[in-house]
Scaffold this active site. Structure first.
Site, short mmCIF file in Angstrom:
data_model
loop_
_atom_site.label_atom_id
_atom_site.label_comp_id
_atom_site.label_asym_id
_atom_site.label_seq_id
_atom_site.Cartn_x
_atom_site.Cartn_y
_atom_site.Cartn_z
N PRO A 1 -6.24 4.18 4.05
CG PRO A 1 -5.24 6.36 3.83
CD PRO A 1 -5.42 5.28 4.65
CG HIS B 1 -4.93 7.67 7.75
ND1 HIS B 1 -4.35 8.77 7.65
CD2 HIS B 1 -6.27 7.75 7.09
CE1 HIS B 1 -5.00 9.73 7.10
NE2 HIS B 1 -6.20 9.19 6.84
CE1 TYR C 1 -6.59 6.75 11.36
CE2 TYR C 1 -5.21 8.80 12.23
CZ TYR C 1 -6.00 8.12 11.06
OH TYR C 1 -6.44 8.88 10.09
CB SER D 1 -10.94 13.80 3.37
OG SER D 1 -10.75 12.68 2.72
#
Length: 633
Positions: A102, A328, A89, A544
């Site tokens: 997300p 995230h 990140y 995922s």
């Protein structure tokens, strides 16, 4: 909270989870070769094999780095945490919307009017405050693992960051800061975004939290204030939608002025954002709602009515398009799901707590955040808005509900639903491109202290063997051969999953070895300069599983320009897939991938059904054939 409960909570928190292990070096190097061999050309693999063997040789560089990594494990709670957070990140320079953040998409709400929408927003805020109270009291029940190796207690640290984190942009790397002083004297507040303006909503007055009616009345005042055109300020939220370096540079310009510094400080210390969105005037299909959650529709719609650095942004559209946008870096999808489900259950489950007028206090109106702007800053806002618009125009999203079957059918085949779906995703990709590519599936390592995730590399050699048997036009494979390959692929996927969740996958380990080599100022080891290593970390398929128990779904964008994001939510009788890609890339198309996925899921079902029928037929013919023939002994 009674003393006994407090003790129990403390007792539970002190059950110290094990530290994440460092896998044996040879095991990781062998697995790495097995993961890449069938994805790269033969010549390239030979080179890679030699490089890897040199790295792992006795007395070689690998052993030195492994020893240092084991020492680091002794000294830290979690040896990979900081390395992983930066790599995944903080060092990433791409804009947060689409590329990183997300979203949860709620079912479309039916609001009769603006008041209805504000009531819904007020209930979200009350639900959030209730959930935050549970977190602050450390009263959330511990999560236990489901699926593979079910029943293990999981690390709860991520929950404590839900409402206390903020991601600051940096020129080279971002900083994730978590406010530790939970019980500080600072009054707690939420930032409400409305018409691209930001307002401070204090959630308590005279040390008593606002009730639902009081929150509603404050939201009404905010809506009214936002409609005052004379006081309207430029859309500063746009800056947070930009690349991280661009936003860091813009933030440096903003902070030269005290007014801007004060406004930033209030945003950076809030519990969360609530974004009251203008109607989008678009047909609210699943795909459209997903797009609007991911990027707000750009500056022409609600793209500036956001502050992307904040961990949780609850979006309430006046047209009923609602959901959550999540930064995230502080936590994984499951934490976002648990919080979202709690809030949704609060909204649907508790009768509206609109208090009687007598108990409603007359509160001072919420404060509008002020910004000082000049020609330079105007230019930065325009540039950020242009770049957001490019991102909006580029995102190709397809939300696909596969209705033919769900988890129940897969479990009847005595197969793991997650492994089954991963194999189907590989088959779909192979149908589109005639090859498999490096694939990422997130695997939780919350069984360990401060555990986040590692990667399940789903493009296994066994998956390749299966998808070839399903698609090869030249050779006809029998059903029993295809079925054997399907079971092999699912078993390989399941074994890799178990390795990953028990800290034995390769991605975190290789990252750790690379980072140690940097810390030792060594020349970059050859294994990490090899083109195979670069290719193996370019995840064209990023996947995922994000299951929900309340009607809602999660989605995200691709992680590379020529890739797909594929998020799926398996239910008992259907599976929801959110497939994303970029229009600019001609190799990818979400609709084409979804079509291949649908075909593949049907073909696998037909194969399973034919095999079951054949098995029961041979069983029954075996039974009806009289006594077994005796061999002549």
């Amino acid at each position: 909270m009674p003393i006994m409960e407090k003790e129990a909570a403390r007792e539970r928190d002190s059950q110290v989870l094990p530290k994440v292990p460092v896998p044996p070096l040879k095991q990781t190097l062998d697995t790495y070769l097995k993961c890449v061999q069938h994805l790269v050309k033969e010549e390239q693999f030979r080179k890679t094999k030699a490089v890897v063997e040199k790295f792992g040789a006795p007395g070689g560089v690998g052993e030195v780095l492994q020893k240092k990594l084991l020492e680091r494990r002794e000294k830290t709670n979690n040896w990979v945490y900081d390395y992983w957070l930066e790599d995944m990140y903080l060092n990433n320079r791409l804009a947060l919307p689409v590329n990183s953040s997300p979203v949860m998409v709620f079912p479309k709400q039916t609001f009769r009017d603006q008041k209805d929408a504000l009531r819904f927003a007020a209930r979200i805020i009350r639900g959030v405050l209730d959930y935050k109270a549970l977190i602050d009291a450390r009263a959330l029940p511990v999560d236990f693992a489901r699926g593979q190796l079910a029943g293990t207690p999981l690390c709860m640290e991520q929950y404590y960051r839900l409402f206390t984190s903020y991601r600051y942009p940096g020129l080279k790397t971002d900083a994730l800061k978590v406010q530790m002083n939970a019980a500080s004297s600072v009054p707690e507040h939420i930032i409400v975004a409305c018409k691209d303006q930001f307002f401070v909503l204090d959630v308590a007055a005279n040390s008593k939290q606002l009730n639902e009616t009081e929150i509603f009345s404050q939201l009404e005042k905010i809506l009214k204030m936002s409609e005052n055109a004379e006081e309207r300020l430029p859309p500063f939220g746009l800056l947070t939608s930009d690349g991280r370096t661009e936003w860091a540079q813009a933030r440096d310009v903003l902070t030269k002025d005290q007014t801007n510094r004060d406004s930033l400080a209030l945003i950076e210390s809030c519990i969360c954002l609530v974004c009251l969105d203008e109607p989008s005037r678009l047909e609210p299909r699943d795909t459209t709602r997903a797009l609007l959650m991911l990027h707000g529709g750009g500056r022409e719609k609600n793209g500036a009515n956001r502050w992307y650095d904040k961990s949780m942004q609850f979006v309430v559209g006046m047209d009923g398009i609602c959901g959550v946008v999540c930064e995230h870096s502080a936590f994984e999808g499951i934490v976002l799901v648990q919080c979202s489900e709690y809030v949704m259950k609060y909204i649907t489950g508790t009768p509206s707590k609109m208090a009687a007028a007598s108990s409603v206090r007359q509160l001072p109106p919420p404060k509008r955040l002020l910004w000082k702007c000049n020609a330079h800053i105007h230019g930065l806002l325009t540039a950020s808005g242009d770049r957001l618009q490019k991102l909006v125009n580029n995102l190709d999203m397809d939300v696909f509900k596969f209705n033919t079957y769900g988890k129940d059918f897969i479990k009847k085949q005595k197969m793991s639903p997650d492994a089954f779906i991963q194999v189907a995703l590989q088959l779909a990709f192979f149908k589109c491109r005639g090859r498999l590519v490096s694939t990422y599936e997130s695997a939780s390592i919350r069984r360990f202290q401060e555990g986040r995730v590692d990667n399940i590399r789903s493009a296994t050699p066994e998956a390749l063997a299966f998808v070839q048997s399903m698609t090869d036009e030249r050779v006809t494979f029998t059903d029993s051969e295809k079925m054997k390959r399907l079971r092999d692929a699912i078993n390989a996927q399941t074994s890799y999953t178990i390795a990953a969740i028990t800290g034995m996958a390769i991605d975190n380990h290789l990252l750790g070895l690379l980072r140690i080599s940097k810390e030792l100022n060594m020349e970059k080891p050859e294994i990490f300069c090899d083109e195979t290593f670069a290719a193996s970390n370019h995840f064209i398929l990023s996947t995922s599983q994000v299951p929900t128990t309340v009607e809602m779904f999660c989605c995200y964008g691709p992680v590379v320009t020529n890739g797909y994001g594929a998020c799926y939510n398996p239910q008992s009788d259907h599976i929801l897939f959110c497939v994303s890609s970029f229009w600019e890339n001609t190799e990818t198309s979400s609709a084409v991938y979804v079509k291949a996925l649908n075909e593949g899921l049907l073909e696998i079902r037909d194969l399973c059904n034919r095999s079951s029928a054949a098995a029961s037929k041979s069983a029954s013919s075996g039974r009806g054939a009289g006594p077994p023939h005796k061999s002549g002994k």
